[in-house]
Design an enzyme around this catalytic site. Structure first.
Site, PDB file in Angstrom:
ATOM      1  N   HIS A  79      39.425  39.986  29.257  1.00 20.07           N
ATOM      2  CA  HIS A  79      37.898  40.400  29.745  1.00 20.07           C
ATOM      3  C   HIS A  79      37.292  41.625  28.651  1.00 20.07           C
ATOM      4  O   HIS A  79      38.023  42.642  28.431  1.00 20.07           O
ATOM      5  CB  HIS A  79      38.138  41.251  31.227  1.00 20.07           C
ATOM      6  CG  HIS A  79      38.346  39.992  32.328  1.00 20.07           C
ATOM      7  ND1 HIS A  79      37.959  40.295  33.418  1.00 20.07           N
ATOM      8  CD2 HIS A  79      38.989  38.707  32.102  1.00 20.07           C
ATOM      9  CE1 HIS A  79      38.228  39.071  34.155  1.00 20.07           C
ATOM     10  NE2 HIS A  79      38.774  38.371  33.225  1.00 20.07           N
ATOM     11  N   TYR A 208      32.656  45.899  40.378  1.00 22.93           N
ATOM     12  CA  TYR A 208      32.710  47.126  40.999  1.00 22.93           C
ATOM     13  C   TYR A 208      31.428  47.220  41.709  1.00 22.93           C
ATOM     14  O   TYR A 208      30.500  47.743  40.984  1.00 22.93           O
ATOM     15  CB  TYR A 208      32.921  48.288  40.238  1.00 22.93           C
ATOM     16  CG  TYR A 208      34.453  48.143  39.261  1.00 22.93           C
ATOM     17  CD1 TYR A 208      34.978  47.429  38.307  1.00 22.93           C
ATOM     18  CD2 TYR A 208      35.503  48.878  40.137  1.00 22.93           C
ATOM     19  CE1 TYR A 208      36.226  47.496  37.674  1.00 22.93           C
ATOM     20  CE2 TYR A 208      36.782  49.039  39.381  1.00 22.93           C
ATOM     21  CZ  TYR A 208      37.038  48.114  38.291  1.00 22.93           C
ATOM     22  OH  TYR A 208      38.203  47.965  37.981  1.00 22.93           O
ATOM     23  N   PRO A 300      43.510  53.898  42.814  1.00 27.64           N
ATOM     24  CA  PRO A 300      43.498  52.458  42.144  1.00 27.64           C
ATOM     25  C   PRO A 300      42.358  52.212  41.456  1.00 27.64           C
ATOM     26  O   PRO A 300      42.399  51.651  40.281  1.00 27.64           O
ATOM     27  CB  PRO A 300      43.738  51.531  43.539  1.00 27.64           C
ATOM     28  CG  PRO A 300      43.321  52.032  44.616  1.00 27.64           C
ATOM     29  CD  PRO A 300      43.390  53.805  44.595  1.00 27.64           C
ATOM     30  N   LYS A 304      44.415  52.307  36.512  1.00 26.96           N
ATOM     31  CA  LYS A 304      45.174  53.083  35.448  1.00 26.96           C
ATOM     32  C   LYS A 304      46.654  53.541  36.030  1.00 26.96           C
ATOM     33  O   LYS A 304      47.373  53.662  35.029  1.00 26.96           O
ATOM     34  CB  LYS A 304      44.707  54.627  35.454  1.00 26.96           C
ATOM     35  CG  LYS A 304      43.245  54.571  34.578  1.00 26.96           C
ATOM     36  CD  LYS A 304      43.707  54.540  33.185  1.00 26.96           C
ATOM     37  CE  LYS A 304      42.382  54.245  32.292  1.00 26.96           C
ATOM     38  NZ  LYS A 304      42.359  52.760  31.931  1.00 26.96           N
ATOM     39  N   TYR A 392      38.458  53.178  30.230  1.00 24.43           N
ATOM     40  CA  TYR A 392      38.732  51.978  30.921  1.00 24.43           C
ATOM     41  C   TYR A 392      39.634  50.937  30.123  1.00 24.43           C
ATOM     42  O   TYR A 392      40.777  50.482  30.407  1.00 24.43           O
ATOM     43  CB  TYR A 392      37.521  51.023  31.471  1.00 24.43           C
ATOM     44  CG  TYR A 392      37.849  49.899  32.467  1.00 24.43           C
ATOM     45  CD1 TYR A 392      37.685  50.132  33.871  1.00 24.43           C
ATOM     46  CD2 TYR A 392      38.326  48.641  32.308  1.00 24.43           C
ATOM     47  CE1 TYR A 392      37.953  49.112  34.698  1.00 24.43           C
ATOM     48  CE2 TYR A 392      38.631  47.663  32.898  1.00 24.43           C
ATOM     49  CZ  TYR A 392      38.351  47.861  34.446  1.00 24.43           C
ATOM     50  OH  TYR A 392      38.833  46.982  35.494  1.00 24.43           O
TER      51      TYR A 392
HETATM   52  C1  DHB Z   1      42.744  45.356  40.145  1.00 24.39           C
HETATM   53  C2  DHB Z   1      42.934  46.550  40.709  1.00 24.39           C
HETATM   54  C3  DHB Z   1      42.132  47.871  40.350  1.00 24.39           C
HETATM   55  O1  DHB Z   1      42.501  48.968  40.696  1.00 24.39           O
HETATM   56  C4  DHB Z   1      41.071  47.558  39.489  1.00 24.39           C
HETATM   57  O2  DHB Z   1      40.632  48.874  38.989  1.00 24.39           O
HETATM   58  C5  DHB Z   1      40.901  46.585  38.825  1.00 24.39           C
HETATM   59  C6  DHB Z   1      41.384  45.300  39.287  1.00 24.39           C
HETATM   60  C7  DHB Z   1      43.194  44.094  40.537  1.00 24.39           C
HETATM   61  O3  DHB Z   1      44.239  44.395  41.505  1.00 24.39           O
HETATM   62  O4  DHB Z   1      42.992  42.985  40.209  1.00 24.39           O
END
Ligand code: DHB
Length: 398
Positions: A79, A208, A300, A304, A392
């Site tokens: 990505h 997001y 989450p 990270k 990121y």
């Molecule tokens: C996923 C989880 C995340 O916390 C994130 O920022 C992006 C993707 C996932 O589980 O796909």
């Protein structure tokens, strides 16, 4: 049992056979340094536990160049950006254009499968489904791990270096006396409701979304399975949520004048994930070193957790290798400070993404508008976007 305890001698004793413990054991094995890994869960439980799905380029490099597997390059998805969506509009952050890097969508379960297979292939000593694990004599130069294996036999591992890679609920961190351990901890008044669905991707990249109804993340797993999350109450009961109710909730968080619509399908997994930020400082006690979630937890948002665990392992491996090559403890002594530099940066990034994208249940109108001001400021600024892209996709490994 408990009468006869077999003593095993190794260089590095590792508690925890998740990605951090297995990656460390793998790197040590390649350098000719023997280790024993003990893990309380069985292989199947770890393999089927859903975790995040985004790998930084540095994590991908550890898997591929480290000879674990190149499956991530074949079965994973590169990505080159993400969408930040707010006010009903999407704004793409183009990682390649901003910082020349990408991330890979490749679930943590697959990382575990690859690492476990590599350890097996290379004759690594990994013991799953152990019970009654204890760590002893961490502050001496002969730390020990006691455990009972899956056949009921009792063991004591004598090692030079003990590594706690046993996750946020593990025993290693808790074995550090309270007076030499600083626990930094915050909780958040919300959680993620996560689903897995059998459906095609709704968008080419991750979305997001900050909305008046709360945060949503539209992620993916494959061409046929998708992962999505929405901000929820930490005490939400998944059984109260029918498929229609979940889809309507997700959809209203991504609604906008562009008419964006989620592609719906059967939902086959529902879980609520609690949010916490935690750091154990220092990430060391005597000859015991913490790596991954044993030393820190991030919320989450931004994915990270696994990446940070692998970055810890990279620093710790170099320190252990240097110790056996030169006899010098300098890098081991510097491990905690060095690892914590990245940990606190990632703590900030995860906190920042979380606070910018979520709405606290008690948020005032001011706070709500402020967060939108922050988002629009980030996407309007090349420098703002570049910071996000750098963090990121992952800062360079030490
Ligand atoms: C996923 C989880 C995340 O916390 C994130 O920022 C992006 C993707 C996932 O589980 O796909």
């Amino acid at each position: 049992m408990g009468e006869k305890r077999t003593v095993l001698r190794t260089k590095v004793g590792i508690v925890g056979g998740g990605p951090a413990g297995l990656m460390l054991s793998h790197l040590l094995g390649q350098a000719g340094i023997e280790s024993i890994v003990v893990e309380k869960r069985d292989h199947e439980t770890i393999r089927t536990t859903h975790r995040a799905g985004i790998l930084e380029h540095g994590s991908v490099r550890m898997l591929t160049e480290g000879g674990v597997s190149d499956r991530v390059l074949r079965d994973g998805y590169r990505h080159d950006g993400i969408d930040l969506r707010f006010g009903g509009e999407s704004h793409r952050v183009d990682f390649q254009e901003l910082v020349g890097e990408s991330v890979w969508l490749y679930p943590q379960n697959e990382v575990f499968v690859d690492l476990a297979a590599a350890r097996e292939r290379d004759g690594g000593d990994v013991r799953y489904a152990v019970t009654d694990t204890e760590v002893l004599d961490q502050a001496t130069d002969r730390p020990k791990i006691r455990f009972t294996d899956d056949q009921g036999a009792d063991y004591e591992v004598h090692c030079d270096i003990l590594v706690g890679a046993d996750g946020s609920q593990g025993i290693c961190r808790r074995s550090i006396p309270a007076d030499v351990r600083n626990d930094h901890f915050i909780e958040y008044p919300f959680a993620w409701f996560g689903i897995l669905t059998e459906a095609p991707p709704s968008a080419p990249e991750l979305i997001y979304a900050n909305s008046d109804h709360g945060f949503a993340l539209i992620s993916q797993r494959s061409d046929t399975v998708q992962r999505m999350y929405f901000q929820s109450d930490p005490n939400e009961n998944p059984d109260d949520w029918s498929e229609d109710r979940i889809w309507d909730e997700l959809q209203r968080r991504v609604d906008g004048p562009d008419g964006f619509e989620l592609k719906r399908g059967p939902i086959f997994d529902k879980t609520v994930l609690k949010f916490r930020s935690y750091v154990c400082e220092p990430m060391r006690y005597g000859n015991m070193f913490l790596a991954g979630d044993a030393g820190h937890t991030v919320p989450p948002t931004g994915a990270k957790g696994l990446n940070l665990a692998l970055a810890d392992v990279s620093v710790l491996f170099q320190a252990i290798e240097s110790f056996y090559a030169s006899g010098s403890r300098d890098l081991l002594d510097g491990y905690s400070d060095k690892a914590l530099q990245r940990v606190w940066r990632a703590q900030n990034f995860s906190y920042w993404m979380t606070s910018m994208l979520h709405t606290r249940p008690d948020a005032s109108a001011f706070e709500r508008r402020r967060a939108l001001g922050e988002l629009s400021g980030v996407v309007a600024s090349r420098h703002g976007q570049a910071y996000l892209a750098e963090a990121y996709t992952g800062w360079p490994h030490a």
